[in-house]
Design a protein around this motif. Sequence first.
Motif, PDB file in Angstrom:
ATOM      1  N   ARG A  66       4.062  16.550 -13.241  1.00 33.57           N
ATOM      2  CA  ARG A  66       4.464  15.761 -12.062  1.00 33.57           C
ATOM      3  C   ARG A  66       3.884  14.387 -11.847  1.00 33.57           C
ATOM      4  N   PHE A  67       2.862  14.084 -12.715  1.00 25.36           N
ATOM      5  CA  PHE A  67       2.116  12.881 -12.729  1.00 25.36           C
ATOM      6  C   PHE A  67       2.335  11.873 -13.815  1.00 25.36           C
ATOM      7  N   GLN A  68       3.284  12.360 -14.544  1.00 27.58           N
ATOM      8  CA  GLN A  68       3.610  11.404 -15.858  1.00 27.58           C
ATOM      9  C   GLN A  68       4.497  10.274 -15.553  1.00 27.58           C
ATOM     10  N   GLY A  69       4.205   9.257 -15.975  1.00 18.70           N
ATOM     11  CA  GLY A  69       5.196   7.956 -15.436  1.00 18.70           C
ATOM     12  C   GLY A  69       4.324   7.507 -14.301  1.00 18.70           C
ATOM     13  N   ALA A  70       3.423   8.022 -13.688  1.00 25.70           N
ATOM     14  CA  ALA A  70       2.835   7.109 -12.360  1.00 25.70           C
ATOM     15  C   ALA A  70       1.614   6.216 -12.910  1.00 25.70           C
ATOM     16  N   GLY A  71       1.492   6.004 -14.149  1.00 27.43           N
ATOM     17  CA  GLY A  71       0.268   4.871 -14.217  1.00 27.43           C
ATOM     18  C   GLY A  71      -0.952   5.275 -14.424  1.00 27.43           C
ATOM     19  N   ILE A  72      -1.085   6.732 -14.524  1.00 28.58           N
ATOM     20  CA  ILE A  72      -2.310   7.288 -14.702  1.00 28.58           C
ATOM     21  C   ILE A  72      -3.315   6.879 -15.911  1.00 28.58           C
ATOM     22  N   GLU A  73      -2.391   6.697 -17.121  1.00 27.29           N
ATOM     23  CA  GLU A  73      -2.964   6.301 -18.378  1.00 27.29           C
ATOM     24  C   GLU A  73      -3.600   4.946 -18.165  1.00 27.29           C
ATOM     25  N   SER A  74      -2.921   3.996 -17.479  1.00 25.53           N
ATOM     26  CA  SER A  74      -3.262   2.624 -17.315  1.00 25.53           C
ATOM     27  C   SER A  74      -4.393   2.495 -16.614  1.00 25.53           C
ATOM     28  N   ALA A  75      -4.623   3.375 -15.376  1.00 24.76           N
ATOM     29  CA  ALA A  75      -5.785   3.557 -14.744  1.00 24.76           C
ATOM     30  C   ALA A  75      -7.082   4.118 -15.369  1.00 24.76           C
ATOM     31  N   ILE A  76      -6.890   4.989 -16.136  1.00 16.77           N
ATOM     32  CA  ILE A  76      -7.863   5.399 -17.323  1.00 16.77           C
ATOM     33  C   ILE A  76      -8.404   4.352 -18.089  1.00 16.77           C
ATOM     34  N   PHE A  77      -7.392   3.557 -18.858  1.00 13.41           N
ATOM     35  CA  PHE A  77      -7.762   2.326 -19.685  1.00 13.41           C
ATOM     36  C   PHE A  77      -8.607   1.352 -18.916  1.00 13.41           C
ATOM     37  N   TRP A  78      -8.473   1.223 -17.710  1.00  6.92           N
ATOM     38  CA  TRP A  78      -9.121   0.365 -16.683  1.00  6.92           C
ATOM     39  C   TRP A  78     -10.600   0.687 -16.634  1.00  6.92           C
ATOM     40  N   HIS A  79     -10.838   1.951 -16.669  1.00  2.73           N
ATOM     41  CA  HIS A  79     -11.965   2.644 -16.429  1.00  2.73           C
ATOM     42  C   HIS A  79     -12.919   2.430 -17.581  1.00  2.73           C
ATOM     43  N   LEU A  80     -12.257   2.252 -18.925  1.00  2.32           N
ATOM     44  CA  LEU A  80     -12.689   2.218 -20.200  1.00  2.32           C
ATOM     45  C   LEU A  80     -13.010   0.757 -20.633  1.00  2.32           C
ATOM     46  N   ARG A  81     -12.812  -0.179 -19.646  1.00  2.02           N
ATOM     47  CA  ARG A  81     -12.942  -1.648 -20.069  1.00  2.02           C
ATOM     48  C   ARG A  81     -14.382  -2.118 -20.014  1.00  2.02           C
ATOM     49  N   ASP A  82     -15.161  -1.352 -19.062  1.00  2.00           N
ATOM     50  CA  ASP A  82     -16.571  -1.705 -19.060  1.00  2.00           C
ATOM     51  C   ASP A  82     -17.211  -1.006 -20.131  1.00  2.00           C
ATOM     52  N   PRO A  83     -17.323   0.391 -20.488  1.00  2.00           N
ATOM     53  CA  PRO A  83     -17.729   1.070 -21.420  1.00  2.00           C
ATOM     54  C   PRO A  83     -17.554   0.671 -23.160  1.00  2.00           C
ATOM     55  N   VAL A  84     -16.447   0.074 -23.238  1.00  2.00           N
ATOM     56  CA  VAL A  84     -15.802  -0.160 -24.445  1.00  2.00           C
ATOM     57  C   VAL A  84     -15.945  -1.739 -24.685  1.00  2.00           C
ATOM     58  N   LEU A  85     -15.232  -2.694 -23.915  1.00  2.00           N
ATOM     59  CA  LEU A  85     -15.081  -4.064 -24.008  1.00  2.00           C
ATOM     60  C   LEU A  85     -16.304  -4.630 -23.574  1.00  2.00           C
ATOM     61  N   ARG A  86     -17.101  -4.300 -22.785  1.00  2.00           N
ATOM     62  CA  ARG A  86     -18.172  -5.093 -22.212  1.00  2.00           C
ATOM     63  C   ARG A  86     -19.513  -4.547 -22.781  1.00  2.00           C
TER      64      ARG A  86
END
Length: 278
Positions: free
Chosen positions: A197-217
């Motif tokens: 019921r949460f597929q297509g709700a952008g959850i994956e994008s929000a998880i990638f947002w949380h990965l920006r600091d530990p991975v990209l920075r």
Amino acid sequence: GMQAMDGPVNPGENDTFWGLLTEGFTAPAFGMNYNPPYYRDFFEDYGFRPFFEQESRRLSLKTPFPERFWKIAEWVLKKPGYTFEHYSKRKPGKFARDLAKIHNEAWVYHEHYTPLDEEMVKRSFVDVHPILIEEFIWFAYYKGEPIAFYIMLPDVNQVLRIFRGKMNLRNIIRFFILKNSKMITRARVTIIGVVPRFQGAGIESAIFWHLRDPVLRKRSHYQELEISWVGDFNPKMKATLEAIGALPGKRHITYRKLFADDLPFERAATVGTNAADA
């Protein structure tokens, strides 16, 4: 009473060491099968036929992520009720329960689905504690209920390969020193799950947002993610990987051999529209 056999498979852990490599004969990421190209002839000459194909994709961390994904992430993060938490080695039981709950909702539409056992998941987490990075594993919650997870591991094969299979005491010590160096430049996304019921709700994008600091920075020496693997029976996830710009990398095939020539051969069924997999 058996009618067929499948292979190569890894019973109990379908995210590691599964399928025969048929394309992309480069250094394998941690947990991925490698074999010479001629193995394919062995299987097919014996009578095995492709049951499903598994695609692994590469995502460059030096190429800007599509801006629309960050906009979707910010939209999700502003909505009330959503929280995100990365894995903690101090609470393997808690995250094992959450993962099993999500998995058992998201994978119920898969052929031959069987529920995950929490204790098995907990043991799997503990087994990889020496190599995992807590901020590489994320869980999403809605009003306190687990709704999604994302698991990524450093590609420790980039260190292990220099020991050529000899893990004596000296090399074990060297491994624990080198795994924290900048020698590892790739991570492998092993599994992603979102309850229907949460597929297509952008959850994956929000998880990638949380990965920006530990991975990209924090770990800017990381250059690439390998997302593996996605079956050809899962068109929704394949479309998602194409949307984020992930490029083709490796291809594995899981074969099936029927024990009687008069039995009908059918490839793996396409996942229902409400399922998730990676």
